[in-house]
Design an enzyme around this catalytic site. Structure first.
Site, mmCIF file in Angstrom:
data_model
loop_
_atom_site.group_PDB
_atom_site.id
_atom_site.type_symbol
_atom_site.label_atom_id
_atom_site.label_comp_id
_atom_site.label_asym_id
_atom_site.label_seq_id
_atom_site.Cartn_x
_atom_site.Cartn_y
_atom_site.Cartn_z
ATOM 1 N N LEU A 7 -3.700 0.140 -6.790
ATOM 2 C CA LEU A 7 -4.169 -0.609 -5.519
ATOM 3 C C LEU A 7 -3.948 -2.079 -5.516
ATOM 4 O O LEU A 7 -4.444 -2.534 -6.464
ATOM 5 C CB LEU A 7 -5.555 0.100 -5.169
ATOM 6 C CG LEU A 7 -5.416 1.528 -4.787
ATOM 7 C CD1 LEU A 7 -6.886 1.753 -4.193
ATOM 8 C CD2 LEU A 7 -4.435 1.790 -3.651
ATOM 9 N N VAL A 11 -0.620 -2.378 2.459
ATOM 10 C CA VAL A 11 -0.352 -1.316 3.206
ATOM 11 C C VAL A 11 0.511 -0.157 2.278
ATOM 12 O O VAL A 11 0.331 1.079 2.318
ATOM 13 C CB VAL A 11 0.378 -1.478 4.396
ATOM 14 C CG1 VAL A 11 1.857 -2.266 4.276
ATOM 15 C CG2 VAL A 11 0.465 -0.257 5.380
ATOM 16 N N CYS A 90 6.068 -8.683 -16.214
ATOM 17 C CA CYS A 90 4.608 -8.043 -15.850
ATOM 18 C C CYS A 90 4.721 -6.514 -15.732
ATOM 19 O O CYS A 90 4.027 -5.733 -16.107
ATOM 20 C CB CYS A 90 4.058 -8.674 -14.574
ATOM 21 S SG CYS A 90 2.665 -8.003 -14.024
ATOM 22 N N GLY A 114 3.178 1.438 -5.103
ATOM 23 C CA GLY A 114 3.513 1.599 -3.857
ATOM 24 C C GLY A 114 5.128 1.051 -3.803
ATOM 25 O O GLY A 114 5.547 0.601 -2.855
ATOM 26 N N CYS A 188 2.725 -13.499 -7.769
ATOM 27 C CA CYS A 188 1.259 -13.375 -7.489
ATOM 28 C C CYS A 188 0.662 -14.548 -7.931
ATOM 29 O O CYS A 188 -0.533 -14.918 -7.109
ATOM 30 C CB CYS A 188 0.670 -12.181 -7.839
ATOM 31 S SG CYS A 188 0.387 -12.024 -9.773
#
Length: 341
Positions: A7, A11, A90, A114, A188
């Site tokens: 997670l 979305v 990564c 996702g 990120c």
């Protein structure tokens, strides 16, 4: 089946968790502490999402490993005149390496994400492969080119057959869309300009030269530039000039007109094939040389311990440090880091 879902608070991963739970699986969330500027806020958002989905949340601290394996790789590559792709590294070492190990240690039989990709098991060989997602606008297969069989066999990608619009519609219907964060950024750990990762005293200015040796300006340190770059060169040469390559050995930034950006061939260092026993060289494939590049037909042949990739048609801005990914139709066969001799 017990499945851990990676997670992020977005979305996509939240919908992946919902779909798996609706399918009857024993689902729990797993969140990695990597380089988030405000991890407490991220965790609080995830706790609200998990409460809405009635699943538990596990937090795994991999900040030290992420810094040494990914951020340092990123810095070193730029200082060597390359343009790195930290997401590919990564995914292999952190997300589908250490996170997969953490999920297994917590009793998970599968790890879900996702990503907009599909997992395919070839019946004849028994090998697992990544295929492009149904939504080609969101396809992320490029970033998973270095995964191996030990990783792929324990993965699942619930969004592979969905479009982004369909995922958003599901999130709205279920009622957690307002709990999720905005679309995640590609790198990120970069909040603004990647150059902020380099202290000013690392910059070593030097000459900007054309491919025929004319000195036409001064650069501000090679890590400030990448192949194909046009803006920010400060040149007035009567026509657009682009970065052709970075001459690290002589600290020179080599520029030229657009036509000189095109290359007919390049090499791949430390090549990786998803199922190496099923590969016979030379290989006829489609090759993608960066995420937003449209694959081009090429031959891949052995050249010592490296691979040489020869395009049918020269391609623009082949960039050392990026990854070349080999496709057969919509299936990832493997890839590796680009370099030029």
């Amino acid at each position: 089946m017990r499945i851990a879902v990676a997670l992020s608070g977005g979305v996509d991963s939240s919908t992946a968790a919902y779909l798996l739970k609706e399918a009857g699986h024993d689902v729990f969330g797993i969140f990695l502490l990597l380089a988030q500027p405000a991890p407490e806020e991220e965790i609080q958002r995830l706790e609200r999402i998990c409460a809405h989905l009635s699943i538990s949340l596990e937090v795994v601290d991999l900040r030290q490993q992420f810094a040494s394996s990914v951020i340092e790789y990123f810095r070193r590559a730029y200082l060597k005149g390359k343009t790195p792709n930290p997401c590919v590294v990564c995914n292999r070492k952190i997300k589908f390496g250490l996170m997969l190990e953490a999920a297994r240690a917590r009793g998970a039989e599968k790890l879900a994400t996702g990503h907009y990709v599909r997992l395919f098991r070839e019946e004849k060989s028994g090998c697992f492969y990544i295929r492009k997602g149904r939504d080609l606008r969101k396809d992320q297969s490029y970033f998973l080119c270095l995964l191996d069989q030990n990783q792929l066999r324990d993965l699942t990608f619930p969004l592979g057959e969905y479009t982004k619009d369909e995922v958003i519609k599901i999130a709205r219907q279920v009622g957690y869309f307002g709990l999720t964060s905005a679309e995640s950024q590609e790198v990120c750990f970069i909040r603004g300009d990647y150059r902020e990762l380099f202290p000013p005293d690392l910059a070593s200015p030097g000459p900007i030269v054309t491919t025929d040796g004319r000195v036409v300006g001064r650069h501000r340190g090679l890590f400030n530039y990448t192949v194909g770059q046009r803006r920010g060169l400060g040149l007035r040469l009567g026509e657009p000039y682009y970065v052709i390559y970075l001459d690290v050995e002589n600290n020179r930034l080599v520029v030229g007109p657009k036509a000189e950006l095109y290359r007919h061939f390049f090499w791949v260092r430390r090549p990786h094939f998803v199922c190496p026993d099923q590969v016979s060289l030379p290989l006829r494939v489609r090759v993608r040389i960066r995420y937003r590049h449209t694959e081009a037909l090429a031959w891949v042949e052995r050249d010592g311990s490296d691979l040489k990739v020869v395009f049918d048609t020269p391609q623009r801005a082949v960039t050392p440090g990026q990854f070349a990914v080999f496709y057969r139709d919509d299936m990832v066969l493997g890839g590796g880091e680009i370099f030029l001799q």
